[in-house]
Design a protein around this motif. Sequence first.
Motif, PDB file in Angstrom:
ATOM      1  N   MET A 401      32.222 -37.410 -45.692  1.00 10.96           N
ATOM      2  CA  MET A 401      32.857 -36.980 -46.943  1.00 10.96           C
ATOM      3  C   MET A 401      31.910 -36.103 -47.728  1.00 10.96           C
ATOM      4  O   MET A 401      32.292 -35.062 -48.250  1.00 10.96           O
ATOM      5  CB  MET A 401      33.236 -38.199 -47.781  1.00 10.96           C
ATOM      6  CG  MET A 401      34.678 -38.604 -47.580  1.00 10.96           C
ATOM      7  SD  MET A 401      35.048 -40.199 -48.290  1.00 10.96           S
ATOM      8  CE  MET A 401      34.754 -39.906 -50.010  1.00 10.96           C
ATOM      9  N   TYR A 404      31.766 -32.625 -46.208  1.00 15.19           N
ATOM     10  CA  TYR A 404      32.902 -31.777 -46.531  1.00 15.19           C
ATOM     11  C   TYR A 404      32.915 -31.390 -48.007  1.00 15.19           C
ATOM     12  O   TYR A 404      33.304 -30.270 -48.362  1.00 15.19           O
ATOM     13  CB  TYR A 404      34.213 -32.471 -46.165  1.00 15.19           C
ATOM     14  CG  TYR A 404      34.553 -32.374 -44.695  1.00 15.19           C
ATOM     15  CD1 TYR A 404      34.647 -33.510 -43.898  1.00 15.19           C
ATOM     16  CD2 TYR A 404      34.769 -31.135 -44.097  1.00 15.19           C
ATOM     17  CE1 TYR A 404      34.953 -33.411 -42.545  1.00 15.19           C
ATOM     18  CE2 TYR A 404      35.068 -31.029 -42.751  1.00 15.19           C
ATOM     19  CZ  TYR A 404      35.156 -32.164 -41.978  1.00 15.19           C
ATOM     20  OH  TYR A 404      35.454 -32.064 -40.651  1.00 15.19           O
ATOM     21  N   LEU A 408      32.926 -27.620 -49.296  1.00 15.27           N
ATOM     22  CA  LEU A 408      34.018 -27.204 -50.178  1.00 15.27           C
ATOM     23  C   LEU A 408      33.460 -26.450 -51.377  1.00 15.27           C
ATOM     24  O   LEU A 408      33.952 -25.381 -51.758  1.00 15.27           O
ATOM     25  CB  LEU A 408      34.795 -28.441 -50.642  1.00 15.27           C
ATOM     26  CG  LEU A 408      35.949 -28.203 -51.608  1.00 15.27           C
ATOM     27  CD1 LEU A 408      37.059 -27.429 -50.924  1.00 15.27           C
ATOM     28  CD2 LEU A 408      36.503 -29.533 -52.122  1.00 15.27           C
TER      29      LEU A 408
ATOM     30  N   GLN B 419      38.619 -22.314 -44.869  1.00 10.72           N
ATOM     31  CA  GLN B 419      37.512 -23.275 -44.845  1.00 10.72           C
ATOM     32  C   GLN B 419      37.727 -24.338 -45.899  1.00 10.72           C
ATOM     33  O   GLN B 419      37.489 -25.535 -45.665  1.00 10.72           O
ATOM     34  CB  GLN B 419      36.176 -22.564 -45.091  1.00 10.72           C
ATOM     35  CG  GLN B 419      35.816 -21.519 -44.056  1.00 10.72           C
ATOM     36  CD  GLN B 419      35.853 -22.061 -42.647  1.00 10.72           C
ATOM     37  OE1 GLN B 419      35.186 -23.031 -42.315  1.00 10.72           O
ATOM     38  NE2 GLN B 419      36.662 -21.460 -41.806  1.00 10.72           N
ATOM     39  N   ILE B 420      38.194 -23.900 -47.068  1.00  6.73           N
ATOM     40  CA  ILE B 420      38.432 -24.855 -48.158  1.00  6.73           C
ATOM     41  C   ILE B 420      39.493 -25.858 -47.749  1.00  6.73           C
ATOM     42  O   ILE B 420      39.353 -27.066 -47.973  1.00  6.73           O
ATOM     43  CB  ILE B 420      38.838 -24.097 -49.441  1.00  6.73           C
ATOM     44  CG1 ILE B 420      37.611 -23.413 -50.042  1.00  6.73           C
ATOM     45  CG2 ILE B 420      39.476 -25.032 -50.462  1.00  6.73           C
ATOM     46  CD1 ILE B 420      37.903 -22.469 -51.170  1.00  6.73           C
ATOM     47  N   MET B 422      40.279 -26.783 -44.765  1.00 11.00           N
ATOM     48  CA  MET B 422      39.717 -27.667 -43.742  1.00 11.00           C
ATOM     49  C   MET B 422      38.853 -28.749 -44.397  1.00 11.00           C
ATOM     50  O   MET B 422      38.907 -29.923 -44.014  1.00 11.00           O
ATOM     51  CB  MET B 422      38.876 -26.829 -42.772  1.00 11.00           C
ATOM     52  CG  MET B 422      38.259 -27.635 -41.662  1.00 11.00           C
ATOM     53  SD  MET B 422      37.484 -26.586 -40.420  1.00 11.00           S
ATOM     54  CE  MET B 422      35.815 -26.568 -40.987  1.00 11.00           C
ATOM     55  N   CYS B 423      38.045 -28.351 -45.390  1.00 10.15           N
ATOM     56  CA  CYS B 423      37.183 -29.314 -46.066  1.00 10.15           C
ATOM     57  C   CYS B 423      38.021 -30.354 -46.802  1.00 10.15           C
ATOM     58  O   CYS B 423      37.723 -31.553 -46.756  1.00 10.15           O
ATOM     59  CB  CYS B 423      36.265 -28.605 -47.062  1.00 10.15           C
ATOM     60  SG  CYS B 423      34.989 -27.640 -46.254  1.00 10.15           S
ATOM     61  N   LYS B 424      39.057 -29.900 -47.471  1.00  6.88           N
ATOM     62  CA  LYS B 424      39.885 -30.848 -48.233  1.00  6.88           C
ATOM     63  C   LYS B 424      40.534 -31.851 -47.301  1.00  6.88           C
ATOM     64  O   LYS B 424      40.594 -33.054 -47.603  1.00  6.88           O
ATOM     65  CB  LYS B 424      40.953 -30.086 -49.027  1.00  6.88           C
ATOM     66  CG  LYS B 424      40.409 -29.406 -50.261  1.00  6.88           C
ATOM     67  CD  LYS B 424      41.503 -28.777 -51.117  1.00  6.88           C
ATOM     68  CE  LYS B 424      40.887 -28.259 -52.413  1.00  6.88           C
ATOM     69  NZ  LYS B 424      41.764 -27.321 -53.112  1.00  6.88           N
ATOM     70  N   GLY B 426      39.396 -32.807 -44.468  1.00  6.36           N
ATOM     71  CA  GLY B 426      38.332 -33.684 -43.988  1.00  6.36           C
ATOM     72  C   GLY B 426      38.011 -34.773 -44.996  1.00  6.36           C
ATOM     73  O   GLY B 426      37.876 -35.945 -44.646  1.00  6.36           O
ATOM     74  N   ILE B 427      37.913 -34.376 -46.260  1.00  6.24           N
ATOM     75  CA  ILE B 427      37.596 -35.355 -47.309  1.00  6.24           C
ATOM     76  C   ILE B 427      38.669 -36.428 -47.354  1.00  6.24           C
ATOM     77  O   ILE B 427      38.387 -37.627 -47.445  1.00  6.24           O
ATOM     78  CB  ILE B 427      37.478 -34.654 -48.680  1.00  6.24           C
ATOM     79  CG1 ILE B 427      36.237 -33.760 -48.715  1.00  6.24           C
ATOM     80  CG2 ILE B 427      37.401 -35.679 -49.801  1.00  6.24           C
ATOM     81  CD1 ILE B 427      36.177 -32.829 -49.901  1.00  6.24           C
ATOM     82  N   TRP B 430      38.484 -38.852 -44.217  1.00 10.19           N
ATOM     83  CA  TRP B 430      37.343 -39.764 -44.247  1.00 10.19           C
ATOM     84  C   TRP B 430      37.430 -40.736 -45.404  1.00 10.19           C
ATOM     85  O   TRP B 430      36.940 -41.869 -45.329  1.00 10.19           O
ATOM     86  CB  TRP B 430      36.030 -38.996 -44.244  1.00 10.19           C
ATOM     87  CG  TRP B 430      35.767 -38.422 -42.894  1.00 10.19           C
ATOM     88  CD1 TRP B 430      35.833 -37.113 -42.515  1.00 10.19           C
ATOM     89  CD2 TRP B 430      35.429 -39.153 -41.700  1.00 10.19           C
ATOM     90  NE1 TRP B 430      35.572 -36.984 -41.167  1.00 10.19           N
ATOM     91  CE2 TRP B 430      35.327 -38.220 -40.652  1.00 10.19           C
ATOM     92  CE3 TRP B 430      35.230 -40.501 -41.427  1.00 10.19           C
ATOM     93  CZ2 TRP B 430      35.000 -38.587 -39.351  1.00 10.19           C
ATOM     94  CZ3 TRP B 430      34.915 -40.878 -40.121  1.00 10.19           C
ATOM     95  CH2 TRP B 430      34.806 -39.927 -39.109  1.00 10.19           C
ATOM     96  N   ASN B 431      38.056 -40.322 -46.488  1.00  7.01           N
ATOM     97  CA  ASN B 431      38.282 -41.230 -47.604  1.00  7.01           C
ATOM     98  C   ASN B 431      39.212 -42.361 -47.167  1.00  7.01           C
ATOM     99  O   ASN B 431      38.944 -43.537 -47.420  1.00  7.01           O
ATOM    100  CB  ASN B 431      38.890 -40.454 -48.770  1.00  7.01           C
ATOM    101  CG  ASN B 431      38.737 -41.191 -50.072  1.00  7.01           C
ATOM    102  OD1 ASN B 431      37.888 -42.069 -50.201  1.00  7.01           O
ATOM    103  ND2 ASN B 431      39.571 -40.863 -51.042  1.00  7.01           N
TER     104      ASN B 431
END
Lengths: 430, 442
Positions: A401, A404, A408, B419-420, B422-424, B426-427, B430-431
């Motif tokens: 987390m 990412y 971000l 990319q943003i 993808m990151c969101k 991912g967060i 995993w959360n």
Amino acid sequence: MESESTSSSAPVNGNLAQTVDDLSKHMLELDEDDDLEVFSKDAMLTDASTFSASMPASPASMINQYKHEDQDIKDVFITVDCPENHVTSIETFVTYRVITKTTRSEFDSSEYEVRRRYQDFLWLKGKLEEAHPTLIINPLPEKFVMKGMMERFNDDFIETRRKALHKFVNRIADHPILSFNEDFKVFLTAQAWELASHKKQGPGLLSRMGETVRAVAASVRGVQNRPEEFTAMNDYVETFSQKMGMLDKIAQRIVKEQKEYLEGMKECGPVYTLWSGSEDQLVEPLKAIAGCIDNCCKVTEEQVAGLSENQVPILHEYVLCAETLKAVLRRRDNIQAEYESKVDALASKKAEKENLKEEIGRLEDKLECANSTLKVDWERWKRNMQADVRSAFVDMADTNMNYYEKCLAIWESFLTSQKTEVHVEKDTDS
Amino acid sequence: MRGSEILERMADSRSEDVAVIGNTDLSAADPHNNTMTEEGVPLLKTMEISVSEAEKRTGKNAVSMQEVYTVYLIETRPVNTISEGLSAAPDSLWRRYSEFELLRNYLLVTFPYIVVPPLPEKRAEFVWHKLSADNMDPDFVERRRIGLENFLLRVASHSVLSKDKIFYLFLTQDDGWKDVVYDTGFQAKADSRLKALNATFRVKHPDKRYTELKHYSDELHSVISQLLRVRAKVADRLYGVYKVHGNYGRVFSEWSAIEREMGDGLQSAGHHMDAYAASVDDILEEEEHYADQLKEYLYYSEALRAVCRKHELIQYELEMAAQDLVSKKQQREELATGTVRTFSLKGMTSKLFGQETPEQREAKLKILEQQIVEGEELVKTSNAECDEYVRNAWVDIDRFKEQKNQDLKEALISYAVMQISMCKKGIQVWNNAKECFSKMSH
């Protein structure tokens, strides 16, 4: 709660018998205090096949004792740190500083500082296993690294090992029975020469060989009537071992793949920078992208390190643990096999009845004790395992987390910077 | 025009002054144009164009062998019918990739000074391992459909290209379009053009701007190739990372069977790991779109280079014509004055075997005069051609540069947006997983 140590200071053959005696003493004392049922040998003699929790007293009293112990405040604190290289004419090795702080009365002082090498930890583990064959002792980090001996002196390897050793001794310190072991005390307190001389004591080679022979004979013979719960434990350990092995592999594979991904990403930034050299209007966004990618690479490196240092070692430890569990269950089986063989001998032989009866009684105690300690320690181990596994995976989730979230932020800042560019251009046009 | 003037002219053409002074409205002057739309308005403003579907067909090819190929549905609709609220069904016809190629080749030959929009790649290049290199693969066909539509839209929005009749017919004439194209006779020009572009020749006075532009197109081509290669490698590895997590899902599920307290947490965490592993497919599909945007400009750089090369060729032909004229004039002078200034075999042989008769000389002079007149005419037209080319090309190059800067900046921004996203994702995963893991023990 009193804390009588199970002492094994004098060199005596047959440590197991001694242990049983000590524990019996322990239990009797408890019984007097807590008004629990007294363990009766005679009651056990007739029926060798049923060892369930509902049987007379002693397993239950053991369990009670454990529960009380668990609620005790921790009174031994150990740190393992400061690895140092030692070079002698014969060999080079690493020692670790072991600092103990304790309020226990058995210890002469409240603080100790000693230096120990890996071999010393191995020795300690061996002694503990000897003294408590059916207690579950978490594994030490592995002796050798696959890749080659030079790895021994690599900083990361030493740090990983140090952490594992730190965990190892602390688990022993937290264990209600093991923490009172005399060898453990010596390990924590003795100076180098004292430890060396203490190591030389203990059962001689012959007696140890005798132990081994008996164990082999027992394992060859096999157990006749293994109680259901231990069979269940065996099945559990088989599956657990398999699954842990797979998880260990998966975790390591992920680290490997992520490293390769990182290597690829590292090549991207420079290409964008190269491109910016040919452009005029696009110079700024291209350089900005290159910067973002480079920053993401740094974040990825942190993430990989996090996974390697925290999650992977825990999973690996439990792979080794599965082997420990198998060994403990085997030893329990061997004790039962030995007992059963003597019972059979009694049934067939007519002479030497009294001696055999006495031996059977002793073995019965031993078996009873082994079973009950194992059962209680099993629960303790499971609780610890669940806590460890939970924390390992929660850490993994946190690491990812975090990774990412940082990426971000990097990309969002790029977007913001580009929007600003657009606004500036608009202003200059009008 | 005298030779020296031509050389001056050529020297001048290096400076900025000569280029781009003419008007940019070519619709009337251009003989290649058969305007089918309103003057000055690109086709796209009056017509809606899309490539909406793709289908497999089987048929016999040129050598009577069975082949399977894909056709694409081109739909067109006049804009005013839509705005008037008449929901007219679009006109449509099917075309295959080779017909698009034919159209583009025609445009390249007919408008050599235009940076002609490229087609999507003929064969899948810069492929990472999971991506199919098969032309029949549905994902490839889908991306090609989008690319073909993009091509048509670019041509239709180009002020010059969109007015071409052949292009209009490509969009609207179902039968016999190919014959119409061939009838224009562009093939002959295409062959000579190809030959010329591949030939090696040296221009004595290169136009600095075009030389710089050619270098730029080479650099752009090289850097985008590198980027696409690296990107493909990274995509491959990202795929690996995500997919390995799928194994967690499986093992968690198996392990949960023997765990009482941890079982539920493990099971639900396992589902999130499966979701994580699956999410990479969408992520990489989006990234493929970014790769396609880069590829378009990879091929655009080739088109740009072709324009520069064509300019070089015209320049070279002009230089050759001018040089030829100079040498012819020199020959005339020598013949007229009887002096031999330059060494020639003819001169030597005439010295050895005797001079020519006055009648012979007179005849020769006459021929030369004729040639000189023709030569002067040639130089004049070549010069004009060169000027016109430089003017027209530079207009389109400016247009192209602006389009490129805008498009690529947008592409970079969309990459960041990806990319943003993808990151969101991912967060979130995993959360969710962390919540499940936290429930595993107390």
